[in-house]
Design an enzyme around this catalytic site. Structure first.
Site: not given
Length: 304
Positions: A23, A25, A27, A29, A151, A176
Site C-alpha cells: 500500500g 502509493n 497514505g 505507506g 488499529s 473492520y
C-alpha cells in the site's frame, strides 16, 4: 532503550537495507516509503495500480532524486497476485523488512477474488499469506523484521468464527474491527512461533492513531464535511500517522512482540511510543484457531 516521542527524524540511516512496503502509493505507506528511501533504503512498493505507483515514485524522487524504488504489483484481495508478488520479491538479492501496511476500511459488503469478505480478506488473510510466503526470504535478511499494521479499532473487535466471511450478517465497522483484532492475534502468535523456532526474525505491530488518509473514503460524506475543517485538532496528518509505522519498521532496539502507536490524547495523535493492545489480542487459543483457519483458507503454511 524504550522508544519514546519517535518521529521521522529519529529514523537512523538505512543504507543497504531493503523494505517491502504494501500500500505504498498513498497514505501511511507512501509516507513511510518516502522517509525510508530518503534514509538510503531500497524500497519495494507493493501497489495494485502501476499508474499510481509510478506517480508516487515520481513524487518521492522529486524530493529524493537518488531514491532506490521498485514497483511490485500486489493486490491483497487476490491470492494469485500475492503469490506472484512474493515470487518477484524473493528474487531480490535480499529482504530485511516486510512492512504490512495496506488495508481497507468500512466498505459495503464485498468479496475478494477468492470469495472472502473483503475487510477480513484484505486486511488479515492477504497479510497472513504474503508474510508466510516471504518468511524464508526475510529470515535471510539483516536484523529481519515483520511489521503488521493494526488499529485502535481492535479494542471493539470480535472474531466471529461461526461467520468468518460475514455471510449471515455484515457490519462495516464490526468487520473492520474484527480484521484489526485479527492483525494483532496474527502478530502475537507469529512472535510466539518465531521465538520458539529460534528465528532471527522479529514480529512487531503498529497503529497510526487517527490519521487523515484515504482509508476514510468510505465514511459518509456528511461526516467528512463536518469534521475535515477540524481535523488538525484531533487527527494526525498522513506523515504524522506514519511515525508509529516507522518506529516499528526502523526504530533501534525494537523487540519482537512490541506494539507502537501515538503518544498523546489516548493514542489518537502525536509522536510514537510503545503502547499496549487489549488482552484479547494476546490470547493464545483464539490466535491458534485463527492461524489454522487462515492457513486453510489461504493455502499458505509457514515454515516454522
Amino acid at each position: 532503550m524504550t522508544i519514546r516521542n519517535f518521529t521521522d527524524k529519529d529514523v537512523p540511516d538505512q543504507s543497504g537495507r531493503v523494505y517491502f512496503v504494501t500500500g505504498a502509493n498513498s497514505g501511511l505507506g507512501y509516507e513511510s516509503a518516502k522517509v525510508l528511501a530518503g534514509k538510503g533504503a531500497r524500497v519495494l512498493m507493493g501497489c495494485r495500480s502501476e499508474e499510481k505507483a509510478t506517480t508516487a515514485m515520481a513524487n518521492i524522487r522529486d524530493e529524493q532524486p537518488e531514491a532506490d524504488l521498485r514497483f511490485v504489483r500486489l493486490d491483497l484481495g487476490n491470492l494469485k497476485s500475492i503469490r506472484a508478488a512474493a515470487k518477484l520479491v524473493a528474487k531480490e538479492p535480499r529482504l530485511d523488512v516486510l512492512l504490512n501496511n495496506a488495508g481497507i476500511m468500512m466498505p459495503p459488503r464485498e468479496e475478494t477474488s477468492d470469495g472472502f469478505e473483503s475487510q477480513f480478506g484484505v486486511n488479515h488473510l492477504g497479510t497472513f499469506a504474503l508474510t508466510g510466503l516471504l518468511l524464508d526470504k526475510i529470515s535471510q535478511g539483516k536484523s529481519p523484521r515483520i511489521v503488521i499494521t493494526s488499529s485502535m479499532a481492535h479494542r471493539s473487535g470480535q472474531i466471529d468464527f461461526d461467520d468468518i466471511n460475514a455471510q449471515k450478517s455484515y457490519s462495516r465497522w464490526g468487520r473492520y474491527a474484527m480484521s484489526k483484532l485479527a492483525n494483532l492475534l496474527h502478530m502475537y502468535e507469529l512472535d510466539r512461533r518465531l521465538r520458539a523456532a529460534g528465528s532471527p526474525v522479529i514480529a512487531v505491530a503498529c497503529h497510526p492513531g487517527v490519521a487523515d488518509t484515504e482509508l476514510a473514503r468510505n465514511f459518509p460524506d456528511v461526516m467528512v464535511s463536518l469534521f475535515r475543517p477540524l481535523s488538525s485538532l484531533f487527527m494526525n496528518s498522513a506523515a504524522q500517522g506514519a511515525w508509529p509505522t516507522l518506529a516499528a519498521a526502523a526504530g533501534e532496539n525494537v523487540e519482537s512482540g512490541q506494539y507502537f502507536g501515538p503518544s498523546r490524547n489516548g493514542e489518537w495523535v502525536g509522536p510514537a511510543r510503545e503502547v499496549q493492545a487489549r488482552s484479547k489480542a494476546k490470547r493464545i487459543e483464539p490466535a491458534k484457531k485463527l492461524w489454522d483457519i487462515s492457513e486453510e483458507l489461504t493455502g499458505v503454511r509457514y515454515t516454522l
